[in-house]
Design an enzyme around this catalytic site. Structure first.
Site, short mmCIF file in Angstrom:
data_model
loop_
_atom_site.label_atom_id
_atom_site.label_comp_id
_atom_site.label_asym_id
_atom_site.label_seq_id
_atom_site.Cartn_x
_atom_site.Cartn_y
_atom_site.Cartn_z
N LYS A 160 96.90 -67.21 21.42
CA LYS A 160 97.30 -67.83 20.15
C LYS A 160 98.21 -68.88 20.29
CE LYS A 160 97.41 -64.40 17.30
NZ LYS A 160 97.49 -63.41 18.20
N ARG B 27 96.53 -61.56 8.64
CA ARG B 27 96.53 -60.35 9.62
C ARG B 27 95.81 -59.19 8.79
NH1 ARG B 27 100.76 -61.87 13.50
NH2 ARG B 27 100.76 -60.39 15.23
N ARG C 71 104.52 -61.58 29.43
CA ARG C 71 104.97 -62.74 28.63
C ARG C 71 106.59 -63.09 28.72
NH1 ARG C 71 102.20 -63.45 22.82
NH2 ARG C 71 103.00 -61.56 22.28
N ARG D 50 110.25 -60.54 24.70
CA ARG D 50 110.57 -60.08 23.28
C ARG D 50 110.43 -58.44 23.21
NH1 ARG D 50 105.53 -62.82 20.00
NH2 ARG D 50 105.50 -60.83 19.34
N ARG E 87 100.44 -52.27 18.15
CA ARG E 87 100.32 -53.73 17.86
C ARG E 87 98.72 -53.63 17.98
NH1 ARG E 87 103.77 -57.44 21.08
NH2 ARG E 87 102.85 -58.96 19.81
#
Ligand code: AMP
Length: 222
Positions: free
Chosen positions: A16, A89, A128, A161, A172
């Site tokens: 996203k 969300r 990531r 992160r 998550r």
């Protein structure tokens, strides 16, 4: 006609942020990531940041009033052409957004769902890396920086992160399945949802997203 008020929906790691960044750059839209806004608030130790920190570290949703606070503050600055990345969300957030946009007579005009199979998600998230300075997102295998740890865009330092670790990812993903995935049906019923297959090369995904934002997209994209 180019769509001007969009939501990008998808699991953590679906791409996203990367796609929203590109679409905004190419179409002159403002990229509004509630994750980025919240991380900024945490860093600046604002009241919203203090309230959000523990939820984010655990991979849980930050309470709606805190998220509305940081997002609506940005919208109030006069932003009316945007991509929302990571918001809404849950159903309450989707309804709150609709109310807010209806009051301004500027409703959403599209929702792009980036569809990536669950089996591909964990590798995407653990690989990531993000630039501390400009926020550009990389992936150690799929989109590496030219020099390890250094952002190609601004020379800043890249980092992982703290919630992109395997320990937090399962939570998550569970939160996504339980609370966010039902929004697909919500937007489908409103005739706004376009599904884009996010499990292919970044350039192919970009082309498909671009077609939708430009107003030429198929309703359901292979
Ligand atoms: P993201 O950068 O979108 O992956 O978001 C990182 C974390 O910020 C999430 O795991 C949540 O803890 C929090 N967050 C971001 N956006 C929202 C939202 N719309 N509602 C609740 N929490 C959010």
């Amino acid at each position: 006609m180019t769509l001007r008020r969009l939501v990008f929906l998808g699991a953590p790691g679906a791409g996203k942020g990367t796609q929203a960044e590109r679409a905004c750059r190419d179409h002159g839209l403002v990229h509004l990531s509630t994750g980025d806004l919240l991380r900024g608030a945490v860093k600046a130790q604002t009241p919203s940041g203090v309230a959000a920190k523990a939820y984010m570290e655990a991979g849980d949703l930050v309470p709606d009033d805190v998220v509305f606070g940081v997002l609506f503050e940005r919208l109030d600055e006069g932003v009316d052409a945007f991509v929302l990345d990571g918001f809404p969300r849950n159903l309450a957030q989707a309804e709150g957004l609709d109310e807010r946009l209806a009051a301004a007579h500027k409703p959403l005009d599209g929702v792009i769902e980036l569809d990536v199979p669950a089996s591909a998600i964990v590798g995407r998230i653990t690989g990531r890396r993000v630039c501390k300075a400009c926020g550009t997102t990389y992936h150690v295998a799929f989109r590496p920086t030219s020099q390890e740890g250094v952002c190609d865009n601004c020379g800043g330092e890249t980092y992982q992160r703290s919630d992109d670790t395997e320990a937090v990812i399962e939570r998550r993903l569970a939160v996504y399945r339980e609370q966010t995935e039902p929004l697909k049906e919500y937007y489908e019923r409103k005739g706004l949802l376009v599904a884009v297959n996010g499990d292919r090369s970044m350039d192919d995904v970009e082309a498909a997203v671009d077609a939708v934002v430009a107003g030429n997209g198929e309703r359901i994209d292979g």
